[in-house]
Design an enzyme around this catalytic site. Structure first.
Site, PDB file in Angstrom:
ATOM      1  N   ARG A 181      22.605  18.777  43.641  1.00 31.41           N
ATOM      2  CA  ARG A 181      23.778  18.775  44.947  1.00 31.41           C
ATOM      3  C   ARG A 181      23.307  18.226  46.276  1.00 31.41           C
ATOM      4  O   ARG A 181      22.092  17.585  46.155  1.00 31.41           O
ATOM      5  CB  ARG A 181      23.803  20.441  45.256  1.00 31.41           C
ATOM      6  CG  ARG A 181      23.727  21.383  44.436  1.00 31.41           C
ATOM      7  CD  ARG A 181      22.875  22.498  44.630  1.00 31.41           C
ATOM      8  NE  ARG A 181      22.654  23.484  43.341  1.00 31.41           N
ATOM      9  CZ  ARG A 181      23.581  24.234  43.231  1.00 31.41           C
ATOM     10  NH1 ARG A 181      24.510  24.458  43.998  1.00 31.41           N
ATOM     11  NH2 ARG A 181      23.321  25.090  41.889  1.00 31.41           N
ATOM     12  N   ASP A 254      25.655  22.677  49.598  1.00 29.08           N
ATOM     13  CA  ASP A 254      24.827  23.320  48.466  1.00 29.08           C
ATOM     14  C   ASP A 254      26.072  23.376  47.266  1.00 29.08           C
ATOM     15  O   ASP A 254      25.654  23.642  46.276  1.00 29.08           O
ATOM     16  CB  ASP A 254      24.281  24.572  48.645  1.00 29.08           C
ATOM     17  CG  ASP A 254      25.095  25.520  49.275  1.00 29.08           C
ATOM     18  OD1 ASP A 254      25.635  25.288  50.538  1.00 29.08           O
ATOM     19  OD2 ASP A 254      25.207  26.410  48.662  1.00 29.08           O
ATOM     20  N   ASN A 255      27.346  23.292  47.470  1.00 28.31           N
ATOM     21  CA  ASN A 255      28.205  23.206  46.545  1.00 28.31           C
ATOM     22  C   ASN A 255      28.936  21.992  46.151  1.00 28.31           C
ATOM     23  O   ASN A 255      30.028  22.092  45.631  1.00 28.31           O
ATOM     24  CB  ASN A 255      29.373  24.533  46.863  1.00 28.31           C
ATOM     25  CG  ASN A 255      28.446  25.713  46.794  1.00 28.31           C
ATOM     26  OD1 ASN A 255      27.521  25.976  46.325  1.00 28.31           O
ATOM     27  ND2 ASN A 255      29.260  26.566  47.577  1.00 28.31           N
TER      28      ASN A 255
END
Ligand code: AMP
Ligand code: MG
Length: 508
Positions: A181, A254-255
């Site tokens: 990520r 983080d996504n």
């Protein structure tokens, strides 16, 4: 016990710390297989019958798959704009990577597999509802042709999960081309660990952009090339989301996948009535991740990736910043073209289908630059029309396919005033070519079925009572979303007008 055909090759685990820590999934009380994706299993190189026989044990984490080397990955992330230097797999365990029957490397990860060294205050668990939502929606996205993580299995744990209420616990087995990520880079950058950052860059390039290894000698080198490549994939991805009305809901860094896949189906949902301000997540009070805010947020995330990569772009920081800023600033143009081409294809102005299908459609290929003013205005006015009259995004476009065949009724029926779309339809008709395959080509980019929020919620309610029939029925319709199927008309209907606005929740 055999590995049932899986060929593991665990390159992420091999990186060791600080990238990942060895960690086994927790044991669960009474694993019961709820869903298993035979086709995906075969793509991963597994013998579907043999894997199925072990699935409850393997995909709950109760028994390890020979060849797997379970780890929890470290990453950081900007959550709603705030930097958290250490997040990591708090409830996920990467079992390993397998080389599939197509030669592709993919991660197999359990999510909801218990506490890890990265769990912070969390319980490491997942509840049945979010597991089935992710399973269904990620597979629907795949069937829609949108890059995404996929779902291999869903298993009930036989243990309760404590949220606002007590819910059945479950584990989803998620498959991704990787789980690298933007936050993976941020994690190392925040620790000033430039050596590890360089190893991550090499790993990510080799895995996702092998053709860019030659960029070493260019200004900004391989790091800038990676940034540009990720920007291109994110631009294409967000345009594809918006083309089907998808609101991700939690586009934290983080996504945000380096491979450009949709990842983390938490509070995601699909827009029904067209409104650019659509937001579903109960905690997104500012609309940071609203439907139309997704492109600028993707760009914001890329700026965070750019910052993390600076030391690898140029040893002189001002020069590195200049080069990185140039790439980040290109995003708007790249996205603009992606969106123009997706929307234009939905209206039948041109096609984004691959070569063979494009030729069969008799439509020109999507333009390589900004389209002319008249087409841009036609598209803008279409959006304005849908917004003003609050028309269902999916059904409006599907009805337009009928209109392309001469039948305007399905579209007009969606307006209170059936004459409201007349002027626009006349302009659209004047613009369209006469290709007899126009409607067929349009149907290939305008789905009949999307995972409608009320249908997904009803499915979850049934599954919680032990009835998986609605899950299986939804799954069947969404497996071929561009084809109308007999007996599925209810799944194409928007939520009844008296239902409360759909709300989704994080901390799932
Ligand atoms: P998400 O919102 O799912 O992207 O998760 C953000 C971060 O919170 C990640 O580091 C997750 O691993 C962690 N997390 C989310 N839910 C839990 C949970 N129930 N237990 C432990 N960690 C969690
Ligand atoms: Mg996440």
């Amino acid at each position: 016990m055999s590995a049932a055909g899986f060929r593991f090759d665990n390159s992420w685990a091999a990186l060791g710390e600080p990238f990942a820590v060895r960690h086994n999934p927790a044991l669960v009380r009474e694993p019961r297989l709820l869903a298993f994706n035979r086709q995906l299993c075969a793509l991963l190189g597994g013998d579907a019958d043999a894997v199925h026989a072990q699935a409850a044990d393997w995909f709950s984490g109760n028994r390890s798959i020979p060849g797997a080397l379970p780890v929890a990955a470290a990453y950081a992330g900007h959550q709603f704009g705030n930097f958290v230097p250490q997040l990591g797999d708090g409830r996920a365990v990467l079992l390993g990577e397998v080389i599939g029957s197509d030669g592709q490397r993919r991660d197999i990860q359990l999510k909801g597999a218990g506490r890890t060294p990265f769990s912070r205050g969390g319980d490491g668990r997942a509840a049945l509802g979010p597991v089935l939502r992710e399973y269904l929606v990620s597979e629907a996205m795949h069937a829609l042709g949108i890059p995404t993580t996929r779902a291999l299995a869903a298993v009930l744990t036989g243990e309760p999960v404590f949220r606002e209420e007590v819910l059945p616990g479950a584990v989803i087995t998620r498959v991704a081309s990787s789980h690298i990520r933007v936050g993976s880079f941020e994690f190392l950058a925040a620790r000033d660990d430039v050596d590890s950052l360089r190893r991550l860059l090499d790993h990510a390039l080799a895995r996702h952009y092998p053709h860019l290894a030659v960029a070493e000698a260019e200004p900004g080198g391989a790091a800038l090339a990676l940034l540009r490549a990720v920007a291109a994939r994110q631009a294409a991805l967000v345009a594809q989301w918006m083309a089907v009305g998808f609101v991700h809901g939690v586009m934290n860094t983080d996504n945000c996948s380096i491979a450009g896949e949709t990842i983390d189906y938490g509070p995601c949902a699909f827009m029904e009535a067209y409104d650019p301000a659509t937001v579903f997540s109960s905690i997104d009070r500012q609309g940071r991740y609203a439907y139309a805010n997704q492109p600028p947020i993707a760009q914001w995330n890329l700026a965070r990736l750019a910052e993390a990569l600076l030391p690898l772009i140029d040893p002189e920081q001002p020069r590195a910043i200049e080069l990185a800023t140039g790439v980040v600033n290109e995003f708007q143009g790249v996205f603009g073209l992606e969106w123009q081409n997706r929307l234009g294809a939905k209206l039948g102005l041109w096609t984004v289908l691959e070569e063979g299908a494009a030729a069969a459609a008799g439509l020109p290929k999507a333009p390589a630059t900004a389209c002319d003013e008249a087409d841009a205005q036609l598209m803008a006015d279409w959006l304005a029309l849908l917004q003003q009259h609050r028309i269902d995004w999916t059904n409006a476009h599907r009805a337009l396919c009928h209109a392309a065949e001469g039948d305007e009724a399905p579209l007009r029926d969606q307006f209170v005033d059936r004459e409201a779309p007349s002027a626009w339809l006349a302009r659209w008709r004047a613009r369209l070519g006469q290709g007899s395959h126009l409607a067929t080509a349009m149907r290939r980019v305008n789905p009949a079925y999307i995972p409608r929020n009320h249908a997904v919620e009803a499915m979850i309610a049934s599954a919680t009572q032990g009835d998986m029939a609605p899950f299986e029925r939804l799954q069947r319709a969404l497996a071929t979303p561009y084809d109308e199927q007999p007996g599925m008309a209810d799944l194409a209907r928007p939520a009844p007008t008296d239902t409360a606005p759909h709300r989704t929740f994080c901390g799932t």
